[in-house]
Enzyme design. Structure first.
Site, mmCIF file in Angstrom:
data_model
loop_
_atom_site.group_PDB
_atom_site.id
_atom_site.type_symbol
_atom_site.label_atom_id
_atom_site.label_comp_id
_atom_site.label_asym_id
_atom_site.label_seq_id
_atom_site.Cartn_x
_atom_site.Cartn_y
_atom_site.Cartn_z
ATOM 1 N N LYS A 200 0.863 -1.178 0.000
ATOM 2 C CA LYS A 200 0.000 0.000 0.000
ATOM 3 C C LYS A 200 0.905 1.235 0.000
ATOM 4 C CE LYS A 200 -2.548 3.447 1.665
ATOM 5 N NZ LYS A 200 -1.991 4.761 2.064
ATOM 6 N N GLU A 272 9.992 1.040 10.808
ATOM 7 C CA GLU A 272 11.009 2.088 10.648
ATOM 8 C C GLU A 272 10.258 3.401 10.737
ATOM 9 O OE1 GLU A 272 12.815 5.004 9.364
ATOM 10 O OE2 GLU A 272 12.893 4.095 7.372
ATOM 11 N N CYS A 306 13.518 10.502 7.408
ATOM 12 C CA CYS A 306 13.305 10.100 8.797
ATOM 13 C C CYS A 306 14.590 10.171 9.617
ATOM 14 C CB CYS A 306 12.734 8.678 8.854
ATOM 15 S SG CYS A 306 13.679 7.486 7.888
ATOM 16 N N GLU A 401 9.977 15.983 15.600
ATOM 17 C CA GLU A 401 10.399 15.757 14.218
ATOM 18 C C GLU A 401 9.704 16.771 13.309
ATOM 19 O OE1 GLU A 401 11.100 11.990 11.243
ATOM 20 O OE2 GLU A 401 9.230 12.035 12.382
#
Length: 493
Positions: A200, A272, A306, A401
């Site tokens: 997906k 992750e 990331c 973040e």
């Protein structure tokens, strides 16, 4: 190249704007390498199909807002059909001789290389990142992942797993920042382990995954072994909840990762997730190299990474000099048309993400940070490379973040203090250490709580090297023998 520095007054907020003094003629990539389509279908059982309920969503170019075509929006029924197809396809795939499976994967890699410019153009159109990055990083690395893992098909016993067997159907959900590369990170080891995959892709960047599925079919991958189901979050959730999925793999936000961990139950899952990486720069380092590494660590892919080195922890004795060098380097970062081969930073992937980034910068200024920024086109989809000076660990921007081109700068005096500052985060994905003293760099690396530590470099990836995080950055590894091990299970002899 020289630069000019201007001070812009904005109410009670001062900003240093580093402006380039040299213009560049455009050198646009030939977009005709990609043939436009008006409709993009789901890929199930080797065929391009519409969603069962006939619904669609639009895929747009983030840099221009232009439509790239409508995409089939899959629902729970489509997920069920895709998983059932994958169960049948997996039996065909695992029944093949390992050498035959390896040949198919080598062909996938070769076709990706042959059609590299097509993949690069489509990825840039759909994602907004610069053609230079898709051409030189995303596509070559994705092809490398298939090439490298093709060699694992007949060597699974070297994973260290006793009598290694496939899990069955792997359900994979990938993010929008590296659509093609993250798909390859999931699909290649899954196929090498004898599994099938239902993928997906992110709703804002589904196109290269669908093109990859067509390439896999053309390379001889049996029907049903790879299925791609575009859709929104409910599609991904239905996939991960499906009882026919035996192994889960996810790259994305920490919040979604936590939810998927509870959904997985006792099924194996690789996560992750987010990160808040630091570059620790010691006074004895090669300063010019460190400047380049810091710039690459945070401004690569508009900061949509990331493991981005979004925090700079620089030794106090060189702090001012290092910041000044970064200002000069920022003047040479070209922000603009992603299809221009001169462009270093392209468009932010979505208006929503751009607004979130600007919100982080505004809050940092409210909390006392000083802004130094480059220049970007006057458009909502572009954000200039930004550096926040005077940041301390108590600020939101130091902990949260940002997922954008924003570097927060702090300083340290001793190695112990640098480690303490770097570890003051709930994340643990990646960090970098810059020093000419190998013993010092290795000592610092051993004390950092992160899955990856780069020494005198940053954002370097290889299919033979494991990548992954700890704490709220997830667990499990992708790449290398450790990553391959996650896609097989022990069987009875």
């Amino acid at each position: 190249m020289s630069e000019k520095i201007s001070i812009q007054e904005n109410g009670d907020e001062d900003r240093v704007v580093v402006e380039p003094a040299m213009a560049y003629d455009a050198a646009r990539e030939d977009v005709t390498f990609h043939t436009p389509r008006t409709e993009w279908y789901a890929f199930i059982d080797g065929e391009s199909v519409s969603a069962i309920d006939g619904t669609w969503f639009e895929s747009t170019n983030p840099a221009t807002g232009e439509s790239l075509g409508r995409v089939a929006r899959c629902g729970a029924q489509d997920v069920d059909i895709a998983v059932r197809s994958a169960q049948v396809g997996q039996q065909r795939w695992v029944a093949m001789d390992p050498s035959e499976r390896s040949e198919v994967m080598y062909r996938i890699s070769r076709i990706m290389q042959e059609r590299a410019r097509e993949f690069a153009v489509l990825e840039t159109l759909d994602n907004g990142k610069s053609i230079r990055e898709t051409r030189d990083i995303d596509v070559p690395l994705a092809a490398e992942w298939f090439f490298s893992h093709a060699g694992w098909c007949d060597k699974l016993e070297w994973t260290g797993v006793r009598n290694p067997q496939p899990h069955g159907v792997v359900g994979a959900v990938v993010p929008w920042n590296f659509p093609l590369l993250m798909a390859a990170w999931k699909i290649a080891p899954a196929l090498a382990g004898g599994n099938s995959v239902v993928l997906k892709p992110a709703e804002t960047t589904p196109l290269t995954a669908l093109l990859l599925a067509e390439v896999c079919r053309d390379a001889g991958l049996p029907n049903g072994v790879l299925n791609v189901i575009p859709g929104y979050g409910d599609t991904g959730e239905a996939l991960m909840q499906h009882p026919g999925v035996s192994k889960l793999a996810f790259t994305g936000s920490t919040a979604v990762g936590k939810k998927l961990r509870s959904i997985a139950g006792d099924r194996p899952i690789t996560l992750e997730l987010g990160g808040k990486g630091s570059n620790i720069v010691f006074a004895d380092c090669d300063i010019d190299a460190a400047v380049e590494g810091v710039v690459w660590g945070i401004y690569m892919n508009q900061g949509h990474v990331c493991c981005a080195g979004s925090r700079l922890i620089v030794q106090e004795s060189i702090h001012d000099d290092f910041v000044q060098r970064l200002e000069s380097r920022m003047a040479r970062i070209r922000v603009g048309d992603p299809m221009d081969k001169n462009t270093d930073m392209g468009a932010i992937n979505s208006t929503r993400q751009a607004d979130m980034i600007r919100g982080h910068i505004a809050r940092a200024v409210e909390q006392g940070a000083y802004v130094i920024e480059g220049v970007a086109p006057q458009s909502s989809c572009y954000i200039a490379p930004t550096m926040l000076v005077g940041v301390h660990p108590g600020m939101d921007v130091w902990q949260d973040e940002v997922f954008g081109p924003v570097l927060s700068v702090s300083s340290f005096r001793t190695a112990e203090e640098a480690v303490e500052i770097a570890n003051r985060t709930r994340y643990g994905l990646a960090n970098g250490v810059w020093s000419s003293d190998g013993a010092l760099a290795l000592w610092v690396a051993s004390k950092l709580r992160s899955g990856v530590v780069w020494l005198n470099t940053y954002n370097m990836f290889d299919s033979s090297s494991p990548f992954g995080g700890v704490r709220e950055s997830g667990y499990g590894r992708e790449g290398g023998v450790t990553g391959m091990r996650a896609y097989v299970k022990g069987g009875a002899r």
